[in-house]
Scaffold this motif. Structure first.
Motif, PDB file in Angstrom:
ATOM      1  N   GLU A 172       0.884  -1.241  -0.101  1.00 16.27           N
ATOM      2  CA  GLU A 172      -0.183  -0.077   0.027  1.00 16.27           C
ATOM      3  C   GLU A 172       0.833   1.299   0.160  1.00 16.27           C
ATOM      4  OE1 GLU A 172      -3.312   2.328   2.761  1.00 16.27           O
ATOM      5  OE2 GLU A 172      -2.623   0.301   3.413  1.00 16.27           O
ATOM      6  N   LEU A 173       0.719   2.030  -1.124  1.00 18.70           N
ATOM      7  CA  LEU A 173       1.647   3.342  -1.078  1.00 18.70           C
ATOM      8  C   LEU A 173       1.035   4.304  -0.438  1.00 18.70           C
ATOM      9  CD1 LEU A 173       2.651   3.035  -4.855  1.00 18.70           C
ATOM     10  CD2 LEU A 173       4.087   2.328  -3.027  1.00 18.70           C
ATOM     11  N   VAL A 174       1.796   4.989   0.702  1.00 13.89           N
ATOM     12  CA  VAL A 174       1.237   6.015   1.471  1.00 13.89           C
ATOM     13  C   VAL A 174       2.275   7.031   1.580  1.00 13.89           C
ATOM     14  CG1 VAL A 174       0.717   6.590   3.964  1.00 13.89           C
ATOM     15  CG2 VAL A 174      -0.094   4.247   2.931  1.00 13.89           C
ATOM     16  N   ASP A 175       1.833   8.415   1.638  1.00  9.54           N
ATOM     17  CA  ASP A 175       2.765   9.353   1.510  1.00  9.54           C
ATOM     18  C   ASP A 175       2.987  10.088   3.122  1.00  9.54           C
ATOM     19  OD1 ASP A 175       0.515  10.879   1.967  1.00  9.54           O
ATOM     20  OD2 ASP A 175       0.491  11.855   0.270  1.00  9.54           O
ATOM     21  N   SER A 176       3.915  10.810   3.146  1.00  6.09           N
ATOM     22  CA  SER A 176       4.257  11.306   4.544  1.00  6.09           C
ATOM     23  C   SER A 176       4.476  10.561   5.505  1.00  6.09           C
ATOM     24  CB  SER A 176       2.988  12.404   4.850  1.00  6.09           C
ATOM     25  OG  SER A 176       2.574  13.214   3.988  1.00  6.09           O
ATOM     26  N   LEU A 177       5.216   9.545   5.250  1.00  4.55           N
ATOM     27  CA  LEU A 177       5.656   8.665   6.233  1.00  4.55           C
ATOM     28  C   LEU A 177       6.711   9.018   7.161  1.00  4.55           C
ATOM     29  CD1 LEU A 177       5.462   5.298   4.118  1.00  4.55           C
ATOM     30  CD2 LEU A 177       3.849   6.278   5.810  1.00  4.55           C
ATOM     31  N   VAL A 178       6.763   8.926   8.682  1.00  6.07           N
ATOM     32  CA  VAL A 178       7.592   8.982   9.445  1.00  6.07           C
ATOM     33  C   VAL A 178       8.037   7.989  10.316  1.00  6.07           C
ATOM     34  CG1 VAL A 178       7.119  11.732   9.468  1.00  6.07           C
ATOM     35  CG2 VAL A 178       6.160   9.970  11.228  1.00  6.07           C
ATOM     36  N   ASN A 179       9.303   7.919  10.766  1.00  6.18           N
ATOM     37  CA  ASN A 179       9.828   6.972  11.516  1.00  6.18           C
ATOM     38  C   ASN A 179       9.645   6.814  13.049  1.00  6.18           C
ATOM     39  OD1 ASN A 179      11.937   6.993   8.901  1.00  6.18           O
ATOM     40  ND2 ASN A 179      11.797   4.805   9.604  1.00  6.18           N
ATOM     41  N   LYS A 180       8.211   6.736  13.353  1.00 10.18           N
ATOM     42  CA  LYS A 180       7.809   7.211  14.766  1.00 10.18           C
ATOM     43  C   LYS A 180       6.958   5.896  15.203  1.00 10.18           C
ATOM     44  CE  LYS A 180       8.237  12.194  14.480  1.00 10.18           C
ATOM     45  NZ  LYS A 180       7.354  13.379  14.986  1.00 10.18           N
ATOM     46  N   GLY A 181       6.868   4.651  14.289  1.00 12.07           N
ATOM     47  CA  GLY A 181       6.216   3.605  15.144  1.00 12.07           C
ATOM     48  C   GLY A 181       7.118   2.487  15.752  1.00 12.07           C
ATOM     49  N   PHE A 182       6.446   1.686  16.583  1.00  6.98           N
ATOM     50  CA  PHE A 182       6.897   0.721  17.235  1.00  6.98           C
ATOM     51  C   PHE A 182       6.291  -0.738  17.242  1.00  6.98           C
ATOM     52  CE2 PHE A 182       7.714   4.635  19.311  1.00  6.98           C
ATOM     53  CZ  PHE A 182       9.279   4.615  19.628  1.00  6.98           C
ATOM     54  N   THR A 216       6.091 -29.562  15.484  1.00  2.00           N
ATOM     55  CA  THR A 216       6.365 -28.371  15.803  1.00  2.00           C
ATOM     56  C   THR A 216       5.237 -27.662  16.395  1.00  2.00           C
ATOM     57  OG1 THR A 216       5.837 -27.236  13.637  1.00  2.00           O
ATOM     58  CG2 THR A 216       8.103 -28.452  13.973  1.00  2.00           C
ATOM     59  N   THR A 217       5.328 -26.895  17.202  1.00  3.20           N
ATOM     60  CA  THR A 217       4.227 -25.773  17.949  1.00  3.20           C
ATOM     61  C   THR A 217       4.987 -24.623  18.377  1.00  3.20           C
ATOM     62  OG1 THR A 217       3.062 -27.675  18.740  1.00  3.20           O
ATOM     63  CG2 THR A 217       2.808 -25.625  19.901  1.00  3.20           C
ATOM     64  N   SER A 218       4.169 -23.684  17.967  1.00  3.41           N
ATOM     65  CA  SER A 218       4.567 -21.928  18.032  1.00  3.41           C
ATOM     66  C   SER A 218       3.405 -21.446  18.579  1.00  3.41           C
ATOM     67  CB  SER A 218       4.983 -21.620  17.061  1.00  3.41           C
ATOM     68  OG  SER A 218       5.826 -22.164  16.328  1.00  3.41           O
ATOM     69  N   LEU A 219       3.738 -20.936  20.041  1.00  7.08           N
ATOM     70  CA  LEU A 219       3.070 -19.646  20.647  1.00  7.08           C
ATOM     71  C   LEU A 219       3.271 -18.493  20.501  1.00  7.08           C
ATOM     72  CD1 LEU A 219       1.874 -21.769  23.859  1.00  7.08           C
ATOM     73  CD2 LEU A 219       0.611 -21.887  21.545  1.00  7.08           C
ATOM     74  N   PHE A 220       2.784 -17.457  19.877  1.00 12.72           N
ATOM     75  CA  PHE A 220       3.385 -16.203  19.639  1.00 12.72           C
ATOM     76  C   PHE A 220       2.214 -15.144  19.731  1.00 12.72           C
ATOM     77  CE2 PHE A 220       2.134 -17.535  15.728  1.00 12.72           C
ATOM     78  CZ  PHE A 220       1.799 -16.567  14.680  1.00 12.72           C
ATOM     79  N   GLU A 221       2.851 -13.608  19.850  1.00 14.55           N
ATOM     80  CA  GLU A 221       2.082 -12.517  19.919  1.00 14.55           C
ATOM     81  C   GLU A 221       2.660 -11.489  19.140  1.00 14.55           C
ATOM     82  OE1 GLU A 221      -1.079 -12.391  20.543  1.00 14.55           O
ATOM     83  OE2 GLU A 221      -1.504 -13.717  21.673  1.00 14.55           O
ATOM     84  N   SER A 222       2.451 -10.503  18.359  1.00 15.95           N
ATOM     85  CA  SER A 222       2.794  -9.741  17.627  1.00 15.95           C
ATOM     86  C   SER A 222       1.935  -8.306  17.586  1.00 15.95           C
ATOM     87  CB  SER A 222       3.181 -10.019  16.262  1.00 15.95           C
ATOM     88  OG  SER A 222       3.650  -9.072  15.281  1.00 15.95           O
ATOM     89  N   PHE A 223       2.697  -7.336  17.929  1.00 15.20           N
ATOM     90  CA  PHE A 223       1.902  -6.148  18.322  1.00 15.20           C
ATOM     91  C   PHE A 223       2.487  -4.967  17.523  1.00 15.20           C
ATOM     92  CE2 PHE A 223       1.081  -8.672  21.840  1.00 15.20           C
ATOM     93  CZ  PHE A 223      -0.192  -8.633  22.010  1.00 15.20           C
ATOM     94  N   PHE A 224       1.818  -3.889  17.402  1.00 14.74           N
ATOM     95  CA  PHE A 224       2.394  -2.565  16.515  1.00 14.74           C
ATOM     96  C   PHE A 224       1.486  -1.463  17.309  1.00 14.74           C
ATOM     97  CE2 PHE A 224      -1.402  -3.041  14.220  1.00 14.74           C
ATOM     98  CZ  PHE A 224      -1.752  -1.815  13.777  1.00 14.74           C
ATOM     99  N   ARG A 225       2.410  -0.162  16.972  1.00  8.72           N
ATOM    100  CA  ARG A 225       1.669   1.032  17.572  1.00  8.72           C
ATOM    101  C   ARG A 225       1.683   2.019  16.280  1.00  8.72           C
ATOM    102  NH1 ARG A 225       4.045   3.945  22.623  1.00  8.72           N
ATOM    103  NH2 ARG A 225       5.387   5.255  21.069  1.00  8.72           N
ATOM    104  N   GLY A 226       0.879   2.567  15.771  1.00  7.93           N
ATOM    105  CA  GLY A 226       0.817   3.645  14.578  1.00  7.93           C
ATOM    106  C   GLY A 226       0.851   4.992  15.155  1.00  7.93           C
ATOM    107  N   SER A 227       0.734   5.961  14.218  1.00  5.32           N
ATOM    108  CA  SER A 227       0.719   7.349  14.753  1.00  5.32           C
ATOM    109  C   SER A 227      -0.472   7.767  15.467  1.00  5.32           C
ATOM    110  CB  SER A 227       0.769   8.161  13.288  1.00  5.32           C
ATOM    111  OG  SER A 227      -0.367   8.001  12.718  1.00  5.32           O
ATOM    112  N   ASN A 228      -1.402   6.798  15.696  1.00  8.42           N
ATOM    113  CA  ASN A 228      -2.551   7.055  16.757  1.00  8.42           C
ATOM    114  C   ASN A 228      -2.132   6.767  18.001  1.00  8.42           C
ATOM    115  OD1 ASN A 228      -2.527   4.363  16.555  1.00  8.42           O
ATOM    116  ND2 ASN A 228      -4.810   4.296  15.922  1.00  8.42           N
ATOM    117  N   GLN A 229      -0.757   6.070  18.407  1.00  5.58           N
ATOM    118  CA  GLN A 229      -0.504   5.752  19.490  1.00  5.58           C
ATOM    119  C   GLN A 229      -1.104   4.632  20.357  1.00  5.58           C
ATOM    120  OE1 GLN A 229       2.454   7.420  20.443  1.00  5.58           O
ATOM    121  NE2 GLN A 229       2.135   8.025  18.398  1.00  5.58           N
TER     122      GLN A 229
END
Length: 787
Positions: free
Chosen positions: A605-615, A638-651
């Protein structure tokens, strides 16, 4: 199925009373660190010590009259750890050529004890500590559901899942597939898959031909300093050399296409060889048999792979290699069936094509018996074309999207490897990559009523990467791997210095503790830097992403292994990853994050005005229990238990699109050899259960009012589709005749015809939400001949 059994019986009736079939097994033995050949290595056929050989001054060995079937070989040399390689499949159609590396022992006392172990999973890279799997081409052919594809084989590894049956994108520890590095012959290459999308790392069918692959490494975290510019995983692939003593040929037909392969020496008495394979799509034939691939158009593709090995007396060894593929498809809504997937919106026709190529030449030269250098020159290219036409009610077409984009790269690399002594190994690499791009992408903007150039860019830039690695063996039980990786993008002078360190501690026999840390940085897909925003008031374009920095990820991994005996293995790893400097939307507060890119079939997805402030952050635990192939069967859990999270510009913290929660695989297989291995039946089963794909809910009422999909942003990726369940069964037969081997298989993928949800979307013409499903029961077959 009846035709399959009839064919097998016809071949069997001529073989019941034939003589014992044998084959030659030969190869070369080298020091694992210095890569120098080893003389005097004793090579023994396990279980039959009367069949043996000794490596000569050039490290070569040869064993004659080895019975066909699965065999094991033991390699012993005073001062080196004994190595046993098992499950080597010997067939009548091709000689078996083994490249064996032995590790020198570190002596603490004068006593020397050499213990043989069934070492079947040793990584190629000596600096690897943990989170690595070594695989071979035989495994990609053996496992049910693998389709001869390295990516689908990797999906059986703990911590790895696949979100789509129709594609081989892999999700590693909750990371986006765009964070996967593909490397071939030590060179970073573009996505090696047909029908790929811009910025993606997977596709429906692999360009890589497993018939040409040597043992290769797959990393899921905290990899050595040799690798850079990716944060999710690394595929480090090697091409094998062709047979340098006799000509051999391969013919094959199956889901991956019609194939023809040839290999052999250039002339008698010279150790040089060639290896080439060509493949053309067979999907037309499958469609004629009524097998539906879920698309309204007919996929067509072809590819070629080759390697030339040229050793010289005084100038080292030259290698010339290459792969390339072309694919195209027309996804026409005007011809869409109810069972076809809607890759595009209703009322649109998409014509799509992709091309990929990579080629290189290298020279490996020895300065002395402990130090060698390798210089490589290579070039790669990836092109994507697409047109989208909107279909009016009167069937007229209107062009709404057009794309023709190309990424070219040229690499210059030098590697220096030196074994200082039995305790210390150092390696230095330096790579310069020249990046050339040509992006021509336009889209009709309904708001402004005109065709807008999203990209009209021709440009060049460069990427510098260097690494230094050091392995120190405290003793025969403790090994420490450390290193630094440096990378710099010349486009905006983003740079990173990355420390890597790992330790392996061998406890009692068969047990080991491992720990590793790595800092990993990744540049964004190059197309994102040059994406332009359009200002309707001034009629001008602005590049707002040109100064994006690298995404940064810290990997922490802890592992424990227990090889109970030669055939049973237990492994557990736990990990924690953090991501920072993630590109998010700087123009407004929303949930967009580059960590979720790669989840859409259509690509980036092409998005403009990107800044490196996410986590972001990922954590999980992985368990592997394996019964290695022995006494005609194997089991892998094989077994895997995992979680994955992100934080956008909306904090706001959300699950990422790849946070499936869990994935479990059960693989098992049994072989029934008959008449001294002249023929065999095999049955393989794979069963997978995994958390369903996450999605952003759609507000149906608001979508009906607006006439297009309205997403509920505050619930982004909070919900999951129902769990993914799939069971594959594969039945195969192999016949070994004198100098010829033939094999036949039939595979029933998703044998229970489980309806797994692919995605949910809004259909504006019907004014309601629709759900698309992945493949149902999917039967495929194939035939192979070697001579």
């Amino acid at each position: 199925m009846k035709k399959f059994l009839f064919f097998v019986l016809i071949m069997l009736q001529f073989q019941l009373y034939s003589q014992q079939i044998t084959q030659t097994v030969r190869g070369i033995v080298t020091d694992a660190d210095s890569k120098q050949t080893l003389e005097g290595v004793a090579v023994i056929l396990s279980g039959n010590p009367t069949i043996s050989s000794t490596s000569d001054a050039k490290g070569n060995f040869k064993l004659l009259n080895i019975p066909v079937g699965r065999q094991a070989f033991q390699f012993t040399l005073l001062g080196y750890n004994t190595r046993t390689v098992s499950n080597i499949e010997v067939t009548s159609g091709k000689e078996v050529i083994l490249n064996i590396e032995l590790t020198e022992k570190v002596y603490e006392t004068k006593a020397v004890e050499i213990t043989a172990t069934k070492q079947s999973n040793i990584p190629n890279n000596e600096m690897a500590t943990l989170s690595v799997r070594n695989f071979n081409s035989e495994e990609t052919n053996r496992y049910a559901g693998s389709r001869g594809d390295p990516s689908r084989l990797a999906a059986t590894t703990a911590g790895v899942s696949s979100g789509n049956d129709a594609r081989n994108d892999i999700i590693v520890r909750g990371n986006s597939p765009i964070g996967v590095l593909w490397r071939l012959e030590n060179i970073d290459i573009p996505n090696p898959n047909h029908f790929s999308a811009q910025g993606a790392t997977g596709g429906p069918i692999s360009i890589l031909n497993n018939n040409l692959l040597a043992n290769s490494d797959f990393y899921t975290g905290a990899w050595p300093a040799d690798y850079g510019n990716k944060t999710a995983a690394v595929f480090d692939l090697k091409l094998r050399n062709g047979n340098n003593e006799k000509k051999e040929f391969t013919g094959q037909v199956g889901i991956n296409g019609f194939e023809l392969g040839a290999e052999g020496p250039f002339k008698k008495g010279y150790n040089g060889s060639y290896l080439v394979n060509y493949r053309y799509s067979t999907l037309d034939a499958f469609t004629a048999l009524g097998i539906n691939f879920g698309v309204s158009g007919q996929p067509r593709y072809q590819d070629v792979s080759w390697k030339v090995n040229l050793p010289t007396a005084k100038m080292g060894t030259f290698n010339f290699w290459g792969i390339g593929g072309v694919s195209n498809i027309s996804l026409l809504d005007s011809e869409k069936k109810n069972s076809d997937w809607s890759f595009t919106n209703s009322g649109t026709d998409l014509v799509y094509g992709s091309r990929m190529a990579a080629t290189g030449i290298s020279n490996t030269h020895y300065y002395n018996t402990t130090t060698f250098g390798k210089i490589s020159l290579s070039a790669t290219s990836a092109t994507f074309t697409a047109t989208v036409d909107t279909i009016a009610l009167n069937k007229d077409k209107f062009r709404t999207f057009n794309s023709n984009s190309t990424d070219n790269q040229m690499h210059v690399q030098y590697l220096l490897n030196s074994k200082l002594n039995s305790r210390n190994l150092i390696r230095f690499t330096s790579t310069y990559t020249f990046l050339n791009l040509n992006y021509q992408i336009g889209q009709y903007n309904r708001k402004f009523g005109l065709f807008v150039d999203l990209l009209d860019q021709k440009s060049n830039t460069g990427l510098l990467q260097s690494s230094f690695s050091w392995q120190y063996k405290l003793n025969d039980r403790v090994v420490i791997n450390s290193g630094l990786h440096y990378q710099q993008l010349l486009l905006n002078n983003s740079l990173a210095i990355e420390p890597r360190v790992g330790m392996k501690w061998l406890l009692k026999k068969g047990q080991a503790l491992n720990a590793a840390y790595g800092l990993h940085n990744q540049m964004q897909p190059l197309i994102n830097y040059f994406y332009k925003s359009y200002n309707a008031t001034t009629g001008s374009y602005t590049q707002t992403n040109i100064n994006m920095d690298f995404t940064q990820s810290h990997h922490y991994v802890l592992g424990y292994e227990n090889n109970f005996n030669d055939y049973y293995r237990f492994k557990i790893e736990t990990y924690y990853q953090t991501q920072s400097k993630v590109p998010v939307n700087g123009a407004q507060a929303d949930y967009f994050s580059m960590l979720n890119q790669g989840s859409d079939i259509g690509g980036l997805e092409l998005v403009d005005s990107l800044v490196n402030k996410g986590f972001g952050k990922n954590y999980g635990v992985e368990i592997t229990i394996e019964k290695i192939f022995h006494k005609n069967y194997y089991v892998l859990l094989t077994t895997s238990l995992f979680e994955s999270f992100f934080r956008g510009s909306n904090q706001v913290w959300h699950h990422t699109a790849f946070s499936g929660g869990f994935v479990s695989n059960v693989l098992a297989g049994y072989e029934l050899p008959l008449s001294n291995g002249k023929y065999k039946f095999s049955l393989d089963i794979k069963s997978t259960i995994a958390g369903g794909n996450r999605y952003v809910p759609i507000d149906e009422a608001a979508s009906q009012q607006q006439g297009s999909a309205v997403f509920i942003a505050e619930k982004a990726f909070d919900a999951r589709f129902r769990n993914f369940r799939k069971t594959d069964v594969k039945l195969a037969f192999k016949l070994n005749q004198k100098k010829v081997s033939q094999s036949l298989f039939i595979s029933l993928e998703n044998i229970f015809n489980t309806q797994n949800v692919l995605r949910q979307y809004y259909d504006p013409r019907l004014g309601k939400l629709k759900v698309e499903y992945q493949f149902g029961l999917f039967p495929i077959g194939g035939y192979r001949i070697e001579f």
